[in-house]
Design a protein around this motif. Structure first.
Motif, mmCIF file in Angstrom:
data_model
loop_
_atom_site.group_PDB
_atom_site.id
_atom_site.type_symbol
_atom_site.label_atom_id
_atom_site.label_comp_id
_atom_site.label_asym_id
_atom_site.label_seq_id
_atom_site.Cartn_x
_atom_site.Cartn_y
_atom_site.Cartn_z
ATOM 1 N N ALA B 267 7.032 8.436 9.864
ATOM 2 C CA ALA B 267 7.912 7.345 9.432
ATOM 3 C C ALA B 267 7.224 6.007 9.670
ATOM 4 O O ALA B 267 7.137 5.161 8.768
ATOM 5 N N ALA B 268 6.730 5.831 10.886
ATOM 6 C CA ALA B 268 6.181 4.523 11.248
ATOM 7 C C ALA B 268 4.814 4.286 10.614
ATOM 8 O O ALA B 268 4.625 3.325 9.860
ATOM 9 N N ILE B 269 3.870 5.155 10.909
ATOM 10 C CA ILE B 269 2.503 4.906 10.437
ATOM 11 C C ILE B 269 2.440 5.002 8.914
ATOM 12 O O ILE B 269 1.725 4.242 8.265
ATOM 13 N N GLY B 270 3.210 5.920 8.353
ATOM 14 C CA GLY B 270 3.260 6.026 6.897
ATOM 15 C C GLY B 270 3.700 4.705 6.279
ATOM 16 O O GLY B 270 3.110 4.223 5.304
ATOM 17 N N THR B 271 4.714 4.086 6.850
ATOM 18 C CA THR B 271 5.191 2.806 6.324
ATOM 19 C C THR B 271 4.133 1.713 6.477
ATOM 20 O O THR B 271 3.859 0.960 5.539
ATOM 21 N N PHE B 272 3.533 1.628 7.666
ATOM 22 C CA PHE B 272 2.530 0.576 7.880
ATOM 23 C C PHE B 272 1.415 0.689 6.843
ATOM 24 O O PHE B 272 0.946 -0.302 6.294
ATOM 25 N N ILE B 273 0.984 1.928 6.623
ATOM 26 C CA ILE B 273 -0.187 2.105 5.777
ATOM 27 C C ILE B 273 0.141 1.947 4.298
ATOM 28 O O ILE B 273 -0.589 1.296 3.555
ATOM 29 N N GLU B 274 1.265 2.496 3.877
ATOM 30 C CA GLU B 274 1.578 2.423 2.444
ATOM 31 C C GLU B 274 2.195 1.087 2.044
ATOM 32 O O GLU B 274 1.974 0.605 0.938
ATOM 33 N N TYR B 275 2.998 0.511 2.925
ATOM 34 C CA TYR B 275 3.719 -0.704 2.537
ATOM 35 C C TYR B 275 3.187 -1.952 3.230
ATOM 36 O O TYR B 275 3.617 -3.055 2.959
ATOM 37 N N GLY B 276 2.236 -1.756 4.153
ATOM 38 C CA GLY B 276 1.690 -2.915 4.871
ATOM 39 C C GLY B 276 0.346 -3.363 4.338
ATOM 40 O O GLY B 276 -0.199 -4.349 4.797
ATOM 41 N N THR B 277 -0.190 -2.647 3.373
ATOM 42 C CA THR B 277 -1.543 -2.980 2.914
ATOM 43 C C THR B 277 -1.520 -3.784 1.625
ATOM 44 O O THR B 277 -0.582 -3.706 0.830
ATOM 45 N N LYS B 278 -2.589 -4.540 1.449
ATOM 46 C CA LYS B 278 -2.803 -5.202 0.165
ATOM 47 C C LYS B 278 -3.908 -4.507 -0.622
ATOM 48 O O LYS B 278 -4.239 -4.923 -1.722
ATOM 49 N N ARG B 280 -5.019 -2.114 -2.910
ATOM 50 C CA ARG B 280 -4.425 -1.208 -3.909
ATOM 51 C C ARG B 280 -5.477 -0.620 -4.827
ATOM 52 O O ARG B 280 -5.214 -0.378 -6.022
ATOM 53 N N ARG B 281 -6.666 -0.398 -4.332
ATOM 54 C CA ARG B 281 -7.660 0.319 -5.130
ATOM 55 C C ARG B 281 -7.176 1.750 -5.312
ATOM 56 O O ARG B 281 -6.703 2.373 -4.339
ATOM 57 N N LYS B 282 -7.312 2.261 -6.481
ATOM 58 C CA LYS B 282 -6.821 3.618 -6.735
ATOM 59 C C LYS B 282 -7.577 4.641 -5.892
ATOM 60 O O LYS B 282 -7.082 5.718 -5.595
ATOM 61 N N GLU B 283 -8.805 4.284 -5.510
ATOM 62 C CA GLU B 283 -9.619 5.224 -4.740
ATOM 63 C C GLU B 283 -9.180 5.310 -3.292
ATOM 64 O O GLU B 283 -9.584 6.212 -2.570
ATOM 65 N N ARG B 284 -8.405 4.339 -2.861
ATOM 66 C CA ARG B 284 -7.964 4.398 -1.467
ATOM 67 C C ARG B 284 -7.038 5.600 -1.286
ATOM 68 O O ARG B 284 -6.144 5.827 -2.105
ATOM 69 N N ASP B 285 -7.275 6.353 -0.247
ATOM 70 C CA ASP B 285 -6.404 7.498 0.024
ATOM 71 C C ASP B 285 -5.000 7.027 0.353
ATOM 72 O O ASP B 285 -4.816 6.073 1.093
ATOM 73 N N SER B 286 -4.023 7.732 -0.193
ATOM 74 C CA SER B 286 -2.645 7.448 0.197
ATOM 75 C C SER B 286 -2.390 8.100 1.546
ATOM 76 O O SER B 286 -3.177 8.925 2.012
ATOM 77 N N TYR B 287 -1.286 7.739 2.180
ATOM 78 C CA TYR B 287 -0.950 8.348 3.458
ATOM 79 C C TYR B 287 -0.812 9.857 3.298
ATOM 80 O O TYR B 287 -1.239 10.629 4.158
ATOM 81 N N ALA B 288 -0.227 10.260 2.173
ATOM 82 C CA ALA B 288 -0.076 11.700 1.942
ATOM 83 C C ALA B 288 -1.430 12.392 1.911
ATOM 84 O O ALA B 288 -1.605 13.479 2.468
ATOM 85 N N GLU B 289 -2.402 11.748 1.261
ATOM 86 C CA GLU B 289 -3.741 12.340 1.201
ATOM 87 C C GLU B 289 -4.378 12.393 2.599
ATOM 88 O O GLU B 289 -5.023 13.368 2.968
ATOM 89 N N MET B 290 -4.196 11.316 3.347
ATOM 90 C CA MET B 290 -4.745 11.302 4.708
ATOM 91 C C MET B 290 -4.100 12.397 5.558
ATOM 92 O O MET B 290 -4.753 13.082 6.330
ATOM 93 N N TRP B 291 -2.805 12.509 5.395
ATOM 94 C CA TRP B 291 -2.052 13.499 6.185
ATOM 95 C C TRP B 291 -2.560 14.901 5.869
ATOM 96 O O TRP B 291 -2.776 15.707 6.759
ATOM 97 N N ARG B 292 -2.751 15.149 4.583
ATOM 98 C CA ARG B 292 -3.209 16.472 4.165
ATOM 99 C C ARG B 292 -4.557 16.788 4.821
ATOM 100 O O ARG B 292 -4.818 17.897 5.254
ATOM 101 N N LYS B 293 -5.397 15.778 4.901
ATOM 102 C CA LYS B 293 -6.740 15.988 5.425
ATOM 103 C C LYS B 293 -6.717 16.125 6.952
ATOM 104 O O LYS B 293 -7.228 17.077 7.511
ATOM 105 N N TRP B 294 -6.122 15.116 7.597
ATOM 106 C CA TRP B 294 -6.254 15.074 9.053
ATOM 107 C C TRP B 294 -5.267 15.969 9.777
ATOM 108 O O TRP B 294 -5.555 16.497 10.831
#
Lengths: 373, 554, 350
Positions: B267-278, B280-294
């Motif tokens: 809830a917390a880190i997902g929000t910071f990363i997805e809604y706190g960033t500027k 918006r390169r398409k190549e940047r991993d989304s939180y979901a992608e990071m989660w899947r990996k890590w």
């Protein structure tokens, strides 16, 4: 709406590298004036002086408290219903536990600076002494004292560090108290390792030095039974403040300083040993810091407007409980004084000095010195 | 020191321990786990005389970087959108760190293995370092970032904000209750080994992309101590697995710890990363992608699964459901939306989402716009106080139903269809999921699957934040919380990043709206009405939309 | 795909192949090896290891996790390291039991099947296992057996081999006052009784290094795991050159001699050298006498090319360690199981 835009296509650099691009945002202090634009200090606590120290800023209120700003209370409890950092984990009471600030102002950077400089100093002393061949001149009987008794002392420090101060730092009602206790644990653990690794160095460098002797001395020599008994008893005490009191204000002056300051530090040099005092000296300085913290904490508690007299009464009880154990431990150490060749120091003289400091610390706090101690 | 001498030194320091003969050790912190004495080694062989200089060196580099950042005017290029969320993140994180230090004696007391005690004690020292170095980073932000409001009340706000309370689980969970449940299973095996990856790897990466290279410096220096902690946790779980009597407890605790960590951290880190960033390169991993990996690949598949053959029951269902919540049920989006809905009750400012953001979200999470886009357009509209309208929290035009709270994880019941309602301990409670319902009603109880668990902790406290201010005017609430700037009227929280004093919301703009507790309201209903209300609630969403059509009367 | 290289992990002696394109950690995972790791991003240092030989290239990592001076010393982060040659890596952070045996421990109930004295103080104990339990182990490992009627456990190495499933065989020394083996002599433990057995444990297992000769040194009941290793080698048709020095007091204390002498014919290039420490072993004895380590010192020359496996009472193991190190054998080539000798633990091997 945000004011600075970085369009996705704009992040493509000419080389085609796809990396985030720095953007000028001018989000630095002072760029604009608006309400609170100059509100640049932690405003939720009263600093000791006009300006808060780094120590205060990084320590105060990190551990929440219902008496401070905690709104919804602790959200996990133990099986018995107690939660967070129960004030009942000590018999002492305070109108405001948060008044305690560590007089040593220890925080992360100071801990590592101090500890690093001590370990470096110890290793340099051993290396210098070894290069100068000064271990070769040690008298056999002094070697025995170092291998057995200085070695045994490492166990006392280890026990207090790992099984007294380490658990105690879970228990105090404020972050400032627990921080001071965890720093004390850090010191003790390091000192114990300094001593035992010094023992290892000596095993390599001093002919006939028995690196295993310290274990039997600590565990079976009747000379050390009293010290070990007291250390074990402190580890088995549930009340963290009692542990702190028994360690810093009873054990340290009556036993710790007796052995370290009034014996090893006094007699090592005349036996041609200038390294052992360097190792012991690191621990001495740490213990003095812990005592400074303890005196400050207990002073606040005995002067507490609401609970002062009750606290004094309980501290009197603790003094009466622990002082005789410390005295017994101290007196059992007496034979060590006659194991050294240069008998320049009488046990009674050492003991009197330890005892005097013990009594004066207690009487400064208005705590009675127990009969006979 | 050379490696050979470290090995020798490490063997030597084992000589320091002894078995007490005068006393039996006092059980300060109870556990229902049983351990036999086992010759497990501390594989890392840490010795303090090399540890201190190593950490001092790390410190020097961190403080050097801090000087450099200020000399180099770093704050001229940090993104405010990102920095504002740091007011929440850095309010929370020093507490879990210091709690980890406090948790070490719980593990030491429970595990009869002196060699591991040394490793655990060094972890204690690490954690003291982490907590204070993070407090110091925050202090630097307060001193050098354009808007210090929120940083200046940080620990107070942590203590009284609903979001701080959610974060507090990730900390209180380490130090209270069954000693092994708390200090090993929740702290080390799940929080540190799994979820610190998104915390300590993803957050620094995102900070750097938003112009802040100090957070990466501090957090990398923190993360580099993690090997010790992972190693401590692993040794203890292997010891626990060696005793058959621990099997159900391990199963229970892994379920609880996994699910709670997912609920809170994602809830917390997902929000910071997805809604706190500027960024918006398409190549940047989304939180979901990071989660899947890590978390899914690196933790679940390569760390947890191999323990299955040692008898550990892995909560495969909960792992899959966590992913399902993140990927299909919009868990992070729903949470960010909730934070933003409740902006007047925060102590930071929240930037709205624009077209660039929309495009990125739609690319990463197909279907995002249909669920959340319109709401974010309304958010931007309602963030302008010149419109004279109500804050979005109380604005009927927002088409958003304020959610019930989960009694267990305290994040609201955002995935409406999963909401569980039950009467527990004489009170009607709501839970965000079956997993959280189980946590309160099955796991944190004095009995588990027929065996007594007298050491297990309890969920306690005033767990629904809204109860604290039920029936109180919003402006009064904000004032009582202390989220007011130094002019006495402008609020610290703002629904936009504009620092023009005329555009900033004040207490007066928030007056006239009454805060209400959904839980108090629910308990006040008759059982039938309650059931009806809950059925309707479950049919709401996504994006917090209230259910439209009435229930078929049959 | 890039070039392939061989990674050899020390001191656990596991080999696997990696592609240049993958990190060493990923290569290990592909082989099902659970190496300690944390973030896999070069930041947490949980996978920090030492490069003994060979070269690696590193992807981007945090210099907090691996400062430059450590990299220069030879440290690396497996999650970011690519092998560009064959590489020998020393692991630092690992649980040997997990990594080596990969066999989970189980608690099972076993039935005493056979019980007979081998010498005046060493007994042979055979246990039957329930096939449904699926108990597995590797040659050289041990189990914990609970002393009946108590919570105390004793550890004993198997002399049997896994190819005889559901049957464990032990050689157990009875020290005066020993609680477990005491039951053999006084009849309180008999065929048909049930025992709680837990295991397997231990990493006294054979490392596969065909080019190195094997040196076994044993004493007393320390014969058991060595017999297990030798039996397993016989089954595998192993041809590594090997020798087994075994120390006992007198001829009456020697046992299992027929099998061991037979192995000299069954195993290629294997010698069994019993050594008696009695000053006067009697007229029939034509073999070696004295301390086993002295005999090894006398008969063996350069020991740098061996892998040594030691099992027996601590004084014997310590003396053998000292000898081997003095003869130039690297410490990580010595594997040992040391008995604890008190009556309390009855020559259990741990």
């Amino acid at each position: 709406m945000s004011t600075t835009e970085a369009k996705p296509e704009a992040t493509e650099t000419p080389e085609g590298r796809n990396v985030p691009r720095p953007v000028f945002t001018d989000a630095e202090a002072g760029a604009k004036e608006f309400p609170s634009s100059t509100s640049r200090k932690y405003s939720y606590f009263e600093p000791r002086k006009r300006k808060a120290s780094v120590y205060e800023d990084v320590t105060v209120d990190v551990q929440p408290d219902n008496d401070r700003h905690l709104l919804q209370g602790w959200i996990y409890a133990f099986a018995d219903g107690s939660s967070g950092y129960p004030k009942e984990w000590t018999g002492l009471k305070s109108s405001d536990w948060h008044k305690f600030l560590d007089p040593n102002e220890e925080w992360e950077q100071t801990i590592f600076r101090n500890a690093s400089s001590i370990v470096r100093q110890v290793q340099a002393s051993v290396a210098n002494a070894s290069a100068a061949g000064s271990f070769e001149t040690w008298a056999k009987s002094w070697t025995r004292v170092v291998e057995q008794h200085v070695g045994a002392w490492a166990h006392a420090e280890h026990g207090l560090g790992l099984y007294v101060y380490t658990p105690a730092q879970r228990d105090g009602p404020t972050n400032m108290i627990n921080n001071a206790l965890s720093v004390a644990a850090t010191h003790k653990l390091r000192f114990a390792q300094d001593l035992i690794l010094y023992n290892l160095d000596l095993t390599d460098k001093v002919d006939g030095f028995d690196g295993q002797a310290h274990m039997a001395t600590w565990q079976t020599d009747p000379v050390w039974a009293g010290v070990r008994e007291m250390v074990e008893n402190i580890t088995a005490t549930r009340d963290w403040a009692e542990q702190f009191f028994a360690t810093a204000l009873v054990f340290e002056p009556l036993v710790g300083e007796l052995f370290r300051s009034h014996f090893v530090m006094q007699v090592a040099a005349i036996h041609g040993d200038f390294v052992t005092p360097t190792v012991i000296g690191g621990g001495e300085a740490d213990a003095a810091r812990e005592q400074r913290g303890a005196r400050h904490l207990f002073e606040l508690l005995v002067k507490d407007e609401a609970h002062g007299p009750a606290n004094v009464a309980l501290l009197d009880e603790w003094a009466a409980k622990w002082a005789p154990q410390a005295e017994k431990a101290a007196r059992l150490l007496q034979p060590i004084w006659s194991q050294i060749p240069e008998k320049t120091l009488r046990f009674e003289d050492s003991y009197d000095r330890a005892q005097a400091r013990f009594s004066s610390q207690l009487s400064d706090l208005g705590i009675s010195t127990p009969e006979g101690a | 020191m050379s490696r050979a001498s470290i090995t020798k030194a490490h063997e030597k320091i084992q000589e320091l321990s002894w078995d007490p003969t005068f006393v039996t050790p006092v059980e300060k912190y109870a556990t229902d786990y049983t351990f036999e004495k086992a010759p497990k080694k501390d594989p890392l062989k840490q010795v303090l005389r090399s540890y201190f200089p190593m950490e001092e060196e790390k410190d020097n580099r961190v403080f050097g970087a801090m000087d450099g950042a200020i000399r180099g005017n770093m704050f001229r290029q940090v993104q405010e959108r990102w920095m504002e969320w740091q007011k929440l993140f850095l309010a929370i994180i020093p507490f879990p760190e210091i709690s980890a230090a406090r948790a070490m004696p719980l593990a030491i007391g429970a595990v009869p293995n002196p060699e591991l005690h040394n490793g655990l004690a060094i972890q204690m020292i690490d954690e003291v370092r982490h907590s204070t170095i993070q407090m110091n980073l925050k202090r630097l932000y307060m001193n050098h970032y354009i808007d210090p409001a929120g940083f200046d009340i940080t620990e107070k706000a942590f203590s009284n904000c609903y979001a701080g309370t959610i974060g507090r689980q990730f900390g209180e969970g380490f130090i209270t209750g069954d000693a092994i449940t708390a200090a090993n299973m929740y702290l080390t095996i799940v929080a540190e080994t799994a979820f610190t990856n998104v915390l300590f790897v993803a957050m620094p990466g995102e900070a750097a992309a938003n112009g802040d290279y100090l957070l990466p410096t501090v957090f990398h220096s923190v993360q580099s101590d993690e090997s010790r902690h992972i190693s401590n946790g692993y040794s203890i779980i292997l010891m626990a697995l060696a005793d058959e009597r621990n099997r159900e407890l391990l199963e229970r605790d892994l379920r609880y710890a996994w699910w709670n960590n997912h609920a809170v951290v994602d809830a917390a880190i997902g929000t910071f990363i997805e809604y706190g960033t500027k960024d918006r390169r398409k190549e940047r991993d989304s939180y979901a992608e990071m989660w899947r990996k890590w978390i899914y690949d690196d933790y679940y598949r390569s760390y947890l699964l191999p323990l299955e053959k040692y008898g550990l029951t892995i909560p495969h269902d909960l792992v899959e459901e966590s992913w399902n919540r993140i990927w299909n049920k919009g868990y992070v989006h729903e949470t960010a939306q909730f934070f933003s809905t409740g902006w007047p009750l925060n102590f930071w400012r929240i930037d709205g989402m624009d077209d660039t953001d929309f495009e990125w979200f739609e690319h990463k999470y197909p279907g995002w716009y249909d669920k959340y886009g319109v709401w974010w357009e309304r958010y931007t509209e309602m963030s302008k106080k010149a419109a004279g309208g109500a804050p979005i929290t109380f604005n009927a035009g927002a088409d958003y139903e304020y959610p019930h709270r989960c009694w267990s994880c305290m994040v609201p019941c955002l995935i409406r269809e999963d909401t569980v309602m039950d009467e527990v301990d004489g009170q009607v409670r709501t839970y965000c999921s079956e997993g959280c319902h189980w946590t309160d009603t099955v796991a944190f109880r004095p009995e588990y699957q027929g065996r007594a668990t007298p050491s297990m902790g309890r969920l306690t406290g005033k767990r629904e934040w809204e109860t604290m201010y039920d029936g109180v005017d919003l402006a009064e609430v904000v004032e009582d919380l202390g989220y007011v700037r130094d002019d006495g009227k402008t609020t610290i929280p703002q629904p936009h990043l504009d620092l023009d004093p005329d555009k900033m919301w004040t207490l007066d703009d928030l007056r006239g709206y009454t805060v209400g507790s959904p839980n108090v309201a629910l308990n006040g209903l008759s059982p039938e009405d309650r059931e009806t209300a809950m059925q309707k609630y479950r049919r709401g969403g996504p994006g917090g939309r209230p259910a439209r059509e009435p229930i078929a009367a049959d | 795909m890039g070039d392939k290289h061989t990674i050899r992990l020390q001191p656990v002696d596991i080999e696997f192949e990696v592609d240049e394109d993958e990190t060493i950690l990923d290569g290990a995972f592909r082989q099902g090896l659970m190496l300690m790791h944390g973030c896999k991003e070069g930041q947490c240092a949980a996978c920090k290891s030492f490069v003994l030989e060979g070269e690696v290239d590193m992807d981007k990592y945090s210099t907090f996790a691996l400062p430059d001076f450590e990299e220069e010393e030879g440290w690396t982060l497996l999650c970011k390291a690519h092998a560009v040659s064959d590489v020998d890596i020393e692991l630092v952070n690992y649980d040997e039991e997990v990594l080596r045996s990969g066999i989970p421990t189980k608690q099972v109930v076993a039935t005493v099947a056979e019980l007979e004295p081998l010498t005046s103080d060493i007994w042979r104990l055979a246990l039957d296992l329930d096939p449904a339990d699926g108990f597995e182990y590797k040659p050289g490992q041990y189990v914990d057996i609970t002393v009946p009627g108590t919570d105390d456990v004793r550890s004993f190495s198997m002399a049997s081999v896994p190819s005889t499933p559901n049957r464990l065989e032990f050689m157990i020394r009875h020290y005066p006052g020993g609680k477990f083996a005491g039951g053999f002599a006084d009849g309180t433990l008999q065929v048909g009784h049930e025992l709680d057995v837990k295991g397997p444990f231990g990493s006294f297992t054979l490392r596969d290094r065909p080019e190195r000769r094997l040196l076994f040194i044993g004493g007393g009941a320390g014969m058991a795991p060595i017999v297990s290793l030798l039996r397993a080698r016989r089954e595998a048709g192993c041809t590594r050159r090997s020798v087994f020095y075994y120390g006992a007091r007198g001829t009456a204390d020697l046992f299992q001699v027929d099998e061991l002498e037979g192995l000299q014919h069954q195993l290629a290039d294997f010698a069994f050298v019993p050594v008696l420490s009695d000053a006067d072993p009697g007229p029939d004895w034509t073999g070696e006498t004295g301390f086993v380590t002295d005999v090894v010192a006398r008969l063996e020359g350069d020991l740098r090319d061996v892998d040594a496996y030691l099992c027996g009472p601590p004084p014997m193991v310590d003396a053998a360690m000292e000898l081997l190190l003095a003869q130039g054998l690297a410490e990580d080539r010595i594997y040992f199981d040391k008995f604890t000798t008190s009556a309390e633990t009855e020559g259990s091997s741990l």
